[in-house]
Design a protein around this motif. Structure first.
Motif, mmCIF file in Angstrom:
data_model
loop_
_atom_site.group_PDB
_atom_site.id
_atom_site.type_symbol
_atom_site.label_atom_id
_atom_site.label_comp_id
_atom_site.label_asym_id
_atom_site.label_seq_id
_atom_site.Cartn_x
_atom_site.Cartn_y
_atom_site.Cartn_z
ATOM 1 N N ASP A 1 80.508 26.472 -41.529
ATOM 2 C CA ASP A 1 80.693 25.093 -41.066
ATOM 3 C C ASP A 1 81.191 24.245 -42.229
ATOM 4 O OD1 ASP A 1 80.765 22.869 -39.471
ATOM 5 O OD2 ASP A 1 78.590 22.598 -39.358
ATOM 6 N N PRO A 2 82.418 24.522 -42.706
ATOM 7 C CA PRO A 2 82.912 23.842 -43.904
ATOM 8 C C PRO A 2 83.262 22.380 -43.677
ATOM 9 C CG PRO A 2 84.636 25.211 -42.976
ATOM 10 C CD PRO A 2 83.390 25.506 -42.192
ATOM 11 N N GLY A 3 83.400 21.967 -42.420
ATOM 12 C CA GLY A 3 83.809 20.606 -42.113
ATOM 13 C C GLY A 3 85.321 20.506 -41.982
ATOM 14 N N PRO A 4 85.807 19.565 -41.170
ATOM 15 C CA PRO A 4 87.247 19.460 -40.930
ATOM 16 C C PRO A 4 88.071 19.303 -42.206
ATOM 17 C CG PRO A 4 86.043 18.097 -39.375
ATOM 18 C CD PRO A 4 85.041 18.595 -40.369
ATOM 19 N N ARG A 5 87.596 18.519 -43.148
ATOM 20 C CA ARG A 5 88.391 18.277 -44.356
ATOM 21 C C ARG A 5 88.497 19.519 -45.236
ATOM 22 N NH1 ARG A 5 90.056 13.291 -44.876
ATOM 23 N NH2 ARG A 5 89.055 11.662 -43.638
ATOM 24 N N ASN A 6 87.584 20.435 -45.076
ATOM 25 C CA ASN A 6 87.618 21.669 -45.866
ATOM 26 C C ASN A 6 88.097 22.870 -45.053
ATOM 27 O OD1 ASN A 6 86.627 20.504 -48.262
ATOM 28 N ND2 ASN A 6 84.514 20.649 -47.507
ATOM 29 N N LEU A 7 88.694 22.620 -43.889
ATOM 30 C CA LEU A 7 89.052 23.717 -42.996
ATOM 31 C C LEU A 7 89.958 24.734 -43.680
ATOM 32 C CD1 LEU A 7 88.752 24.787 -40.106
ATOM 33 C CD2 LEU A 7 90.768 23.450 -39.475
ATOM 34 N N PHE A 8 90.923 24.237 -44.473
ATOM 35 C CA PHE A 8 91.852 25.129 -45.162
ATOM 36 C C PHE A 8 91.648 25.090 -46.674
ATOM 37 C CE2 PHE A 8 94.081 23.808 -41.198
ATOM 38 C CZ PHE A 8 94.000 25.040 -40.560
ATOM 39 N N ASP A 9 90.421 24.797 -47.085
ATOM 40 C CA ASP A 9 90.080 24.814 -48.501
ATOM 41 C C ASP A 9 90.108 26.250 -49.011
ATOM 42 O OD1 ASP A 9 88.258 24.915 -50.929
ATOM 43 O OD2 ASP A 9 88.147 22.765 -50.509
ATOM 44 N N ASP A 10 90.647 26.450 -50.198
ATOM 45 C CA ASP A 10 90.762 27.795 -50.749
ATOM 46 C C ASP A 10 89.404 28.472 -50.890
ATOM 47 O OD1 ASP A 10 92.652 29.759 -51.768
ATOM 48 O OD2 ASP A 10 91.628 29.511 -53.683
ATOM 49 N N ARG A 11 88.331 27.681 -51.021
ATOM 50 C CA ARG A 11 86.999 28.275 -51.136
ATOM 51 C C ARG A 11 86.601 28.993 -49.844
ATOM 52 N NH1 ARG A 11 83.569 23.194 -52.647
ATOM 53 N NH2 ARG A 11 85.126 22.290 -51.236
ATOM 54 N N VAL A 12 87.076 28.501 -48.689
ATOM 55 C CA VAL A 12 86.800 29.185 -47.426
ATOM 56 C C VAL A 12 87.458 30.569 -47.435
ATOM 57 C CG1 VAL A 12 87.194 29.131 -44.933
ATOM 58 C CG2 VAL A 12 86.545 27.030 -46.139
ATOM 59 N N TYR A 13 88.683 30.628 -47.911
ATOM 60 C CA TYR A 13 89.424 31.886 -47.963
ATOM 61 C C TYR A 13 88.714 32.886 -48.874
ATOM 62 C CZ TYR A 13 93.489 29.394 -45.967
ATOM 63 O OH TYR A 13 94.340 28.679 -45.165
#
Length: 449
Positions: free
Chosen positions: A368-380
Motif C-alpha cells: 500500500d505505497p500510496g498513489p504518489r509512490n505508485l511508480f516509486d523505484d522503491r516499489v520496484y
C-alpha cells in the motif's frame, strides 16, 4: 512500465454519486456492469490531431440499472449515444464522465450494448502520475494509459480489473502505419487513407489497450517460440538489430522460467521521438529512439517490458495498491536475465539494491505505497527483493514452480497479494508469515536472507 529511478452506475433507487472503486484513481472506473467486449473504430488525422471514434461496448449488468456511467475525456465531444439499439433518455458528459440515463431499467444478468460516437482533439490527462493517455509525437501519436488514461481516447470502464476482449480498427493517412493490440486481421486502403483492423481476444485491462501511429517499417524478429515483430523508423534499423539482438533469447528464457508466453505474438515499437520511459501494452512494448542508440544500454528495460506480458498484462493486479505484483516481478525478471546472460547473478543485484534501499527513506509499505509512490523505484526494487528472499527461503525449484503455477492459474485474470501469498504456501513446508510481514506490510527494510 519501467521507471529509471523513479460509477458510477446506480440502481433505480440510488443517486448517481461517484464510487471510488480504487482509492488510487478515485475518479476512474464504474460499477453496475461488466464489459465483455470493446469494438473501436478510430479515425485519426496526424496533422490536425483530430480523432473521430465509434465505440460499441458489450456488457452484462451486474445489478438492475437505469443509469450507466463510462469514463471518457471531455476533450472529446459525444455526438450520439444508443443503448440496445435505442436512444437514451438523456446523457451528460462532464468531469471526464459520460453519464447515461436509460429510457427504462435493465435487469441483472441482462446484456447491454452501448454505442457512442465521439470526436475531438485528444489530449493527455495531467495528474499526479504525469501526462497520461493520448500523446502527440513529432510525426504520429501514441497512447500511454497507465494508470487511468485509456479514457483519453475511447469510452470505457477505466480500471485494471475491468478486463474485456477488443477489436480495434484504426484509419490514418496512408503515409503512416498504425498499430494496435493483438493480431492484424485486415488492411484496406482508400483515397489517401489506410484502415487496419486488429483483434485482441484475450481479456485486456483498458490501460493496456494502445494505438501507435508513425512512419514505421515492420520486420520479423523471430518466428519461434513466439512470433516477434518490430515496428520502427527505417533509420533506426541498424541500432535495433544490435540493441534488441538478444530479445528472442529473453523470450525463450522467460517462457522456461515463467511458463508459456500468454499471447499469440509480441510486437516491439520504437518511436522516432525520445521517450522518458518505455512502457508495456498487451502483446506490445514501446521504446523511444533514445532506447535504441546502438549501445545496448537499455537491455534491462527490454527484459523488464517483456516480463510484463506475464506479470501485469496477463496476470493483473485488481487494485493499484498491489502494483508490486507487476513491477516487482518485472524488476526481478531483469535480474534473472542478467543471471542467465553472463551478467551479475540475481544475488548480486539483490545485495546492490538492498544497500541502495537501505540509504533511502523507509516510509513505504510495499502492499500500500500510496498513489504518489505508485511508480516509486522503491516499489520496484523492494518487490524484487521480496521475491529474491522468497526464492532464497524455499529454493529454486519450488520458487520457479510457484511462478509457473501463478501465471497459469491466474492467466487473463486479476489478482491480489493475498492470492500470491496463499499460493506460495503450497510450495514449502516452512512458515512464510514472517517473510510476508517484514517485506510486504512493514516499513523498515528487512535484512537479506
Amino acid at each position: 512500465m519501467e521507471l529509471n529511478s523513479h460509477h458510477e452506475t446506480a440502481t433505480p433507487s440510488k443517486p448517481m454519486t461517484p464510487n471510488a472503486i480504487d482509492p488510487y484513481i478515485p475518479g476512474s472506473g464504474n460499477t453496475g456492469y461488466s464489459v465483455t467486449h470493446y469494438d473501436l473504430d478510430i479515425t485519426y488525422r496526424v496533422a490536425t490531431n483530430r480523432l473521430e471514434g465509434q465505440a460499441i461496448i458489450n456488457a452484462v449488468c451486474d445489478e438492475p440499472l437505469n443509469r450507466i456511467a463510462l469514463d471518457l475525456s471531455t476533450a472529446l465531444k459525444v455526438g450520439k449515444v444508443k443503448v440496445n439499439g435505442a436512444g437514451v433518455a438523456k446523457f451528460s458528459h462532464k468531469e471526464n464522465k459520460l453519464r447515461l440515463k436509460l429510457q427504462g431499467s435493465i435487469g441483472e444478468g441482462e446484456r447491454i450494448r452501448i454505442e457512442v460516437k465521439y470526436a475531438g482533439r485528444p489530449q493527455p490527462v495531467n495528474n499526479l502520475f504525469g501526462s497520461i493517455g493520448w500523446e502527440e509525437l513529432t510525426e504520429g501519436a501514441l497512447t500511454a494509459n497507465q494508470p487511468n488514461g485509456a479514457s483519453t481516447w475511447f469510452p470505457c470502464n477505466d480500471h485494471p480489473s475491468a478486463k474485456a476482449s477488443y477489436r480495434i480498427a484504426v484509419t490514418t493517412e496512408s503515409v503512416y502505419r498504425a498499430l494496435a493490440n493483438g493480431t492484424l486481421q485486415s488492411t484496406k486502403s482508400g483515397p489517401g487513407t489506410t484502415t487496419r483492423v486488429y483483434d485482441q481476444p484475450e481479456p485486456m485491462s483498458p490501460y493496456l489497450a494502445t494505438i501507435q501511429i508513425g512512419h514505421y517499417a515492420t520486420h520479423t524478429v523471430a518466428t519461434t517460440p513466439v512470433p516477434i515483430t518490430a515496428a520502427l523508423p527505417p533509420r533506426l534499423r541498424t541500432n535495433f538489430d544490435h540493441d534488441f539482438a538478444r530479445q528472442n533469447r529473453m523470450m525463450k528464457l522467460f517462457s522456461q522460467l515463467f511458463g508459456p508466453y500468454p499471447f499469440p505474438s509480441y510486437t516491439v515499437v520504437v518511436t522516432d521521438d525520445a521517450l522518458e520511459i518505455p512502457l508495456e501494452a498487451q502483446c506490445m512494448s514501446v521504446f523511444g529512439a533514445n532506447h535504441c542508440d546502438g549501445t545496448r544500454h537499455s537491455e534491462r528495460l527490454i527484459a523488464h517490458e517483456l516480463a510484463h506480458q506475464w506479470f501485469g498484462n496477463s496476470v493483473t493486479a485488481a487494485q493499484y495498491r498491489d502494483i508490486w505484483l507487476h513491477e516487482g516481478f518485472a524488476c526481478y525478471a531483469e535480474w534473472l536475465w542478467s543471471e542467465n546472460s553472463d551478467g551479475p547473478a540475481a544475488k548480486e543485484w539483490a545485495e546492490h539494491y538492498w544497500l541502495k534501499l537501505n540509504r533511502s527513506s523507509k516510509d513505504l509499505i510495499l502492499t500500500d505505497p500510496g498513489p504518489r509512490n505508485l511508480f516509486d523505484d522503491r516499489v520496484y526494487k523492494r518487490g524484487a527483493l521480496t521475491l529474491h528472499s522468497l526464492r532464497t527461503r524455499i529454493g529454486d525449484d519450488p520458487f520457479f514452480s510457484l511462478l509457473q503455477d501463478w501465471t497459469n492459474r491466474y492467466r487473463y485474470s486479476t489478482v491480489t497479494t493475498a492470492d500470491f501469498t496463499e499460493l506460495a504456501t503450497h510450495y514449502t513446508a516452512q512458515p512464510l508469515d514472517d517473510l510476508w510481514s517484514d517485506w510486504l506490510r512493514k516499513k523498515p527494510l528487512p535484512d537479506l536472507p
